[in-house]
Design a protein around this motif. Structure first.
Motif, PDB file in Angstrom:
ATOM      1  N   TYR A  31       0.844  -1.195   0.000  1.00  0.00           N
ATOM      2  CA  TYR A  31       0.000   0.000   0.000  1.00  0.00           C
ATOM      3  C   TYR A  31       0.881   1.247   0.000  1.00  0.00           C
ATOM      4  CZ  TYR A  31      -3.255   3.596   1.431  1.00  0.00           C
ATOM      5  OH  TYR A  31      -3.985   4.752   1.496  1.00  0.00           O
ATOM      6  N   LYS A  32       1.935   1.243   0.813  1.00  0.00           N
ATOM      7  CA  LYS A  32       2.852   2.388   0.853  1.00  0.00           C
ATOM      8  C   LYS A  32       3.509   2.596  -0.507  1.00  0.00           C
ATOM      9  CE  LYS A  32       3.994   2.022   5.747  1.00  0.00           C
ATOM     10  NZ  LYS A  32       5.051   1.704   6.714  1.00  0.00           N
ATOM     11  N   MET A  33       3.914   1.508  -1.161  1.00  0.00           N
ATOM     12  CA  MET A  33       4.531   1.627  -2.488  1.00  0.00           C
ATOM     13  C   MET A  33       3.542   2.173  -3.499  1.00  0.00           C
ATOM     14  SD  MET A  33       7.066  -1.627  -2.940  1.00  0.00           S
ATOM     15  CE  MET A  33       5.846  -2.862  -2.587  1.00  0.00           C
ATOM     16  N   ARG A  34       2.301   1.700  -3.419  1.00  0.00           N
ATOM     17  CA  ARG A  34       1.277   2.169  -4.358  1.00  0.00           C
ATOM     18  C   ARG A  34       1.062   3.673  -4.188  1.00  0.00           C
ATOM     19  NH1 ARG A  34      -4.949   0.010  -4.717  1.00  0.00           N
ATOM     20  NH2 ARG A  34      -5.484   1.082  -6.626  1.00  0.00           N
ATOM     21  N   MET A  35       1.017   4.138  -2.960  1.00  0.00           N
ATOM     22  CA  MET A  35       0.815   5.555  -2.707  1.00  0.00           C
ATOM     23  C   MET A  35       2.041   6.363  -3.148  1.00  0.00           C
ATOM     24  SD  MET A  35      -2.230   5.386  -1.803  1.00  0.00           S
ATOM     25  CE  MET A  35      -2.363   7.127  -1.922  1.00  0.00           C
ATOM     26  N   ALA A  36       3.233   5.813  -2.945  1.00  0.00           N
ATOM     27  CA  ALA A  36       4.450   6.511  -3.350  1.00  0.00           C
ATOM     28  C   ALA A  36       4.518   6.670  -4.866  1.00  0.00           C
ATOM     29  CB  ALA A  36       5.684   5.769  -2.839  1.00  0.00           C
ATOM     30  N   VAL A  37       4.105   5.649  -5.591  1.00  0.00           N
ATOM     31  CA  VAL A  37       4.100   5.725  -7.054  1.00  0.00           C
ATOM     32  C   VAL A  37       3.130   6.796  -7.526  1.00  0.00           C
ATOM     33  CG1 VAL A  37       3.468   4.486  -9.159  1.00  0.00           C
ATOM     34  CG2 VAL A  37       4.905   3.379  -7.451  1.00  0.00           C
ATOM     35  N   ALA A  38       1.935   6.809  -6.948  1.00  0.00           N
ATOM     36  CA  ALA A  38       0.943   7.813  -7.341  1.00  0.00           C
ATOM     37  C   ALA A  38       1.456   9.216  -7.040  1.00  0.00           C
ATOM     38  CB  ALA A  38      -0.370   7.565  -6.615  1.00  0.00           C
ATOM     39  N   TYR A  39       2.062   9.407  -5.873  1.00  0.00           N
ATOM     40  CA  TYR A  39       2.607  10.707  -5.502  1.00  0.00           C
ATOM     41  C   TYR A  39       3.738  11.104  -6.442  1.00  0.00           C
ATOM     42  CZ  TYR A  39       4.905  14.332  -2.762  1.00  0.00           C
ATOM     43  OH  TYR A  39       5.483  15.508  -2.356  1.00  0.00           O
TER      44      TYR A  39
END
Length: 63
Positions: A31-39
């Motif tokens: 989840y953290k990686m997914r949010m980092a990619v979007a950011y």
């Protein structure tokens, strides 16, 4: 130039769902990686648009 999402969110969702089957630690990390990619993508395109307006030469991609 038309928008192409390249299915990044769908691929990220697949990673999250696969992690959910393993354990909770993997789920949190994915989840953290997914949010980092979007950011990161948001920052990339924001910078591109800012440069396109103020410094068009710097906004060109090296493709």
């Amino acid at each position: 130039m038309a928008w192409n999402s390249y299915g990044l969110d769908q691929e990220a969702q697949k990673l999250v769902l696969a992690a959910k089957l393993r354990d909770q630690t993997s789920l949190k990390q994915s989840y953290k990686m997914r949010m980092a990619v979007a950011y990161g993508l948001e920052r990339f395109w924001g910078e591109h648009l800012r440069l396109q307006k103020n410094e068009p030469n710097k906004s060109q991609f090296g493709f």
